[in-house]
Scaffold this motif. Structure first.
Motif, PDB file in Angstrom:
ATOM      1  N   UNK A   1       0.960  -1.153  -0.137  1.00  0.00           N
ATOM      2  CA  UNK A   1      -0.096  -0.077   0.092  1.00  0.00           C
ATOM      3  C   UNK A   1       1.008   1.215  -0.027  1.00  0.00           C
ATOM      4  N   UNK A   2       0.372   2.223  -0.647  1.00  0.00           N
ATOM      5  CA  UNK A   2       1.187   3.610  -0.501  1.00  0.00           C
ATOM      6  C   UNK A   2       0.700   4.344   0.826  1.00  0.00           C
ATOM      7  N   UNK A   3      -0.280   3.716   1.513  1.00  0.00           N
ATOM      8  CA  UNK A   3      -0.347   4.320   2.630  1.00  0.00           C
ATOM      9  C   UNK A   3       1.007   4.404   3.486  1.00  0.00           C
ATOM     10  N   UNK A   4       1.821   3.343   3.413  1.00  0.00           N
ATOM     11  CA  UNK A   4       3.111   3.449   4.047  1.00  0.00           C
ATOM     12  C   UNK A   4       3.816   4.762   3.923  1.00  0.00           C
ATOM     13  N   UNK A   5       3.669   5.571   3.047  1.00  0.00           N
ATOM     14  CA  UNK A   5       4.474   6.632   2.609  1.00  0.00           C
ATOM     15  C   UNK A   5       4.147   7.825   3.719  1.00  0.00           C
ATOM     16  N   UNK A   6       3.239   7.760   4.498  1.00  0.00           N
ATOM     17  CA  UNK A   6       3.213   8.605   5.500  1.00  0.00           C
ATOM     18  C   UNK A   6       3.950   8.454   6.865  1.00  0.00           C
ATOM     19  N   UNK A   7       4.253   7.017   6.753  1.00  0.00           N
ATOM     20  CA  UNK A   7       5.082   6.507   7.943  1.00  0.00           C
ATOM     21  C   UNK A   7       6.677   6.572   7.695  1.00  0.00           C
ATOM     22  N   UNK A   8       7.137   7.332   7.933  1.00  0.00           N
ATOM     23  CA  UNK A   8       8.845   7.859   7.475  1.00  0.00           C
ATOM     24  C   UNK A   8       9.632   6.735   8.241  1.00  0.00           C
ATOM     25  N   UNK A   9       9.244   6.620   9.496  1.00  0.00           N
ATOM     26  CA  UNK A   9       9.913   5.491  10.404  1.00  0.00           C
ATOM     27  C   UNK A   9       9.963   4.065   9.956  1.00  0.00           C
ATOM     28  N   UNK A  10       8.456   3.862   9.492  1.00  0.00           N
ATOM     29  CA  UNK A  10       8.384   2.307   8.787  1.00  0.00           C
ATOM     30  C   UNK A  10       9.193   2.232   7.774  1.00  0.00           C
ATOM     31  N   UNK A  11       9.031   3.191   6.969  1.00  0.00           N
ATOM     32  CA  UNK A  11       9.657   3.126   5.494  1.00  0.00           C
ATOM     33  C   UNK A  11      11.345   2.899   5.834  1.00  0.00           C
ATOM     34  N   UNK A  12      12.139   3.329   6.662  1.00  0.00           N
ATOM     35  CA  UNK A  12      13.425   3.390   6.768  1.00  0.00           C
ATOM     36  C   UNK A  12      13.591   2.005   7.486  1.00  0.00           C
TER      37      UNK A  12
END
Length: 149
Positions: free
Chosen positions: A96-107
């Motif tokens: 999901x692109x919803x992950x883009x709001x969660x910078x900590x999760x991305x990294x």
């Protein structure tokens, strides 16, 4: 995409200002960077880290980092294209692109793939029985071809 991925919720967070690695594996990065026999000799650590993210994603599972990370890179080390590579991996991982709001999760996702990838890359490079450049090049070509079939 599984139901679990669709139901995952993300917090609105900013990424850390630095990219961390397992302190016990930090010397592996330095050896790849400083060993004249390494295909990564004198390359930027950010490039080596990005390669380990991709290699870990392709060849292994995410491996969580210990709580006491070694801060190796500033987030500003990544240019926009490199940052989007990391974001794209998070989108693919979560579905999901919803992950883009969660910078900590991305990294977190990227750091965990790098954590597993660094050992594989280091082993490939330091295995004295292999031609590491040929092996890594062949692997990248095989991966590219399989994704474009």
């Amino acid at each position: 995409m599984s139901d679990t991925q669709q139901q995952q919720e993300f917090e609105k967070t900013d990424p850390s200002r630095e990219i961390g690695v397992d302190p016990e594996k930090h010397p592996l990065y330095k050896e790849l960077e400083n060993n004249p026999n390494s295909p990564f000799y004198e390359e930027e650590l950010v490039d080596i880290w990005l390669f380990t993210v991709g290699y870990g994603r392709q060849h292994s599972e995410r491996e969580p980092l210990p709580g006491n990370k070694k801060w190796m890179l500033r987030m500003t080390s990544l240019d926009d294209d490199e940052e989007w590579i990391v974001k794209s991996i998070a989108i693919e991982e979560t579905g999901t692109t919803d992950v883009l709001q969660d910078g900590k999760q991305i990294f977190t996702i990227a750091q965990e793939y790098a954590n597993s990838g660094i050992e594989l890359v280091h082993e490939e490079v330091t295995d004295t029985d292999s031609d590491s450049i040929s092996e890594l090049t062949s692997d990248v070509v095989r991966t590219h071809r399989s994704q474009n079939e």
